[in-house]
Design a protein around this motif. Structure first.
Motif, short mmCIF file in Angstrom:
data_model
loop_
_atom_site.label_atom_id
_atom_site.label_comp_id
_atom_site.label_asym_id
_atom_site.label_seq_id
_atom_site.Cartn_x
_atom_site.Cartn_y
_atom_site.Cartn_z
N GLY A 171 0.80 -1.22 0.00
CA GLY A 171 0.00 0.00 0.00
C GLY A 171 0.83 1.26 0.00
N VAL A 172 2.05 1.17 -0.49
CA VAL A 172 2.94 2.33 -0.55
C VAL A 172 2.95 2.86 -1.98
N GLY A 173 2.22 3.93 -2.22
CA GLY A 173 2.17 4.53 -3.55
C GLY A 173 1.09 3.98 -4.44
N SER A 174 0.28 3.05 -3.95
CA SER A 174 -0.73 2.45 -4.83
C SER A 174 -1.80 3.46 -5.23
N ILE A 175 -2.16 4.36 -4.32
CA ILE A 175 -3.16 5.36 -4.67
C ILE A 175 -2.58 6.37 -5.66
N ARG A 176 -1.36 6.80 -5.43
CA ARG A 176 -0.72 7.74 -6.36
C ARG A 176 -0.60 7.11 -7.74
N GLN A 177 -0.22 5.85 -7.81
CA GLN A 177 -0.11 5.18 -9.10
C GLN A 177 -1.48 5.08 -9.77
N PHE A 178 -2.52 4.79 -8.97
CA PHE A 178 -3.88 4.71 -9.51
C PHE A 178 -4.30 6.04 -10.10
N LEU A 179 -4.05 7.13 -9.37
CA LEU A 179 -4.42 8.47 -9.86
C LEU A 179 -3.65 8.83 -11.11
N GLN A 180 -2.37 8.47 -11.13
CA GLN A 180 -1.54 8.78 -12.29
C GLN A 180 -2.01 7.99 -13.52
N ASP A 181 -2.32 6.72 -13.31
CA ASP A 181 -2.80 5.90 -14.42
C ASP A 181 -4.14 6.42 -14.94
N PHE A 182 -4.95 6.97 -14.02
CA PHE A 182 -6.27 7.44 -14.43
C PHE A 182 -6.17 8.59 -15.42
N GLU A 183 -5.14 9.40 -15.30
CA GLU A 183 -4.99 10.53 -16.21
C GLU A 183 -4.91 10.07 -17.66
N SER A 184 -4.19 8.99 -17.91
CA SER A 184 -4.10 8.48 -19.29
C SER A 184 -5.34 7.68 -19.67
N ALA A 185 -5.88 6.92 -18.70
CA ALA A 185 -7.07 6.12 -19.00
C ALA A 185 -8.28 7.00 -19.30
N ALA A 186 -8.36 8.16 -18.65
CA ALA A 186 -9.52 9.04 -18.84
C ALA A 186 -9.62 9.54 -20.27
N ALA A 187 -8.49 9.57 -20.97
CA ALA A 187 -8.51 10.03 -22.36
C ALA A 187 -9.30 9.09 -23.26
#
Length: 478
Positions: free
Chosen positions: A322-338
């Motif tokens: 659980g170290v960085g998993s939320i940050r990685q999720f948010l970062q991945d969402f930026e590209s997925a949202a496109a």
């Protein structure tokens, strides 16, 4: 440590177009031996099949014994999967940690959920954490002989007396000697510290992280020279023993024993821990060239602090903790949202269930989905009444928690309920044994289960353009 007799490995799947499929293996067959060797676990199996000539002893579903001979390239896989990775039984924990989550479950939970895993083989194969307190000498020798590295070790504290008190096991005091053994063998570990307020925080936490960091540093040249003088293998000073460390807040439930002396992590305590660890992180970056010790995302959620930026987590060595998993999720969402559609062909109301620990940080995700025309996207953040937690991670939500929360919503949960699959202990049942089908029936709603990746979530919404995706839905009687 007790050990059960080695049992033949029962095959749960035969991969299509594999060597095993061509040979006629079937689900339910049991693998007895490879080249005359009985197999303790999946590790033995993987080593045993790394040969060009194999003689397999097999029991079929009727109990008939067969011998199968074959030739293959040494690195070809047979295409077999097994019911369990451990053919000789689980090595269970012999500690009595007052913060053990397994001891904080209701007694009526099924027996398998009360098994305490402390097995180095699962640590090597799947990254689960172990304490090293239950290993006789032959197991240490096997770890060294097979080069089982990295392992994942629950350290909690490096002060011998403190660790022995935390684990309620005198063998826990040997942790520094065990870390030195890993260094001598040039094997590596990732470490974790479950922080219990009043026990291993404050200066104890500082001592622990500094001790762990000392096993990341290169050792002095004179020590290398002395080791190489008495060693058959060349010893390298540049191989770090402890690759990383994670600091995780203790998780408590309403089922913990009444004599438990552990208290939950408060907001003020979380702020203090963040400040202490951030000071050490700066020191480690200057001295080691790496942050080395990371805080689990929960610390920032409890403290109401923003998460660190993506670059803080380097290559995410502790994401399983659980170290960085939320940050990685948010970062991945930026590209997925496109990839989201601009609009849906018809109005649709969707409710997405999450644990309330991520409510604030996931608000931008809900806002982005609501930019899709005809989509009414609602995030429902739930605290678990079952576990009695004020802040709850999504994976601990039970079917009863979800049912209670959705029943209280005026107008229900809309047309579709998006349910993270991490809430299910298998594909059809929640942790509290409520069936997914029963939840759908009681809520009178279509349920779409989604994987843990942000792409899974975005794809689920995109698929709704042409109707509900088949195969991922539990249909109600609506």
């Amino acid at each position: 440590m007790s050990r059960s007799t080695i049992a033949p490995a029962r095959i749960s799947r035969v991969l299509p177009d594999s060597i095993a499929a061509e040979l006629g293996f079937e689900v339910g067959d049991r693998l007895v031996s490879v080249n005359g060797q009985e197999l303790r676990d999946l590790i033995d199996y993987q080593f045993a099949i790394a040969d060009e000539y194999l003689e397999l002893e097999v029991l079929d579903a009727k109990g008939d014994r067969h011998r199968v001979e074959l030739e293959k390239d040494w690195d070809d896989d047979l295409g077999l999967e097994f019911e369990t990775a451990l053919f000789d039984g689980l090595i269970q924990c012999n500690n009595a940690c007052p913060f053990c989550f397994i001891d904080q479950q209701p007694p009526e939970m099924r027996a398998t959920l009360h098994l305490k895993d402390d097995d180095y083989r699962l640590s090597f194969l799947y990254g689960s954490y172990l304490t090293l307190t239950n290993l006789p000498q032959p197991e240490w020798e096997r770890i060294a002989r097979l080069r089982l590295s990295p392992l994942y070790v629950s350290v909690h504290a490096t002060e011998p007396d403190l660790r022995a008190r935390l684990l309620k096991n005198p063998r826990a005091a040997q942790i520094l000697e065990q870390l030195e053994w890993f260094r001598q063998q040039q094997l590596q570990i990732h470490a974790q510290v479950v922080l219990c307020p009043g026990w291993n925080d404050g200066e104890h936490l500082t001592r622990t992280l500094l001790d762990l960091a000392s096993f990341h540093r290169a050792i002095p040249a004179e020590r290398v020279e002395a080791i190489n003088k008495f060693s058959a293998d060349e010893f390298s000073a540049d191989v770090p023993t402890v690759l990383s460390a994670a600091v995780v807040p203790v998780g408590l439930t309403r089922f913990r024993p009444s004599e438990d002396e552990i208290s939950p992590v408060s907001r003020d305590r979380a702020i203090a821990v963040i400040a202490r660890v951030e000071a050490l992180q700066a020191q480690f970056r200057a001295e080691l060239g790496t942050t080395f010790a990371w805080l689990a995302d929960e610390w920032y959620l409890i403290a109401g602090r923003d998460l660190p930026p993506p670059e803080h987590y380097e290559d995410y060595p502790q994401i399983g903790n659980g170290v960085g998993s939320i940050r990685q999720f948010l970062q991945d969402f930026e590209s997925a949202a496109a990839q989201l559609p601009d609009r849906l062909p018809q109005p649709l109301q969707v409710t997405w269930v999450v644990g309330n620990s991520v409510e604030r940080v996931f608000e931008p995700i809900a806002a982005r989905f609501n930019q899709v025309e005809n989509l009414d996207f609602r995030m429902l953040a739930i605290a678990s009444q079952f576990w009695g937690q004020e802040l709850t991670v999504t994976g601990l939500l039970t079917g009863g928690d979800i049912l209670s929360a959705l029943r209280d919503i005026p107008g229900g949960c809309g047309d579709v309920l998006l349910l993270p699959s991490v809430t299910l202990k298998n594909s059809q049942t929640f942790l509290d044994d409520l069936a997914l089908e029963d939840l759908a029936q009681q809520l009178q709603v279509e349920i779409v289960t989604v994987g843990g990746g942000v792409r899974d979530l975005a794809d689920a919404i995109s698929n709704l353009r042409t109707g509900l995706p088949a195969g991922a839905i539990v249909r109600s009687s609506k």
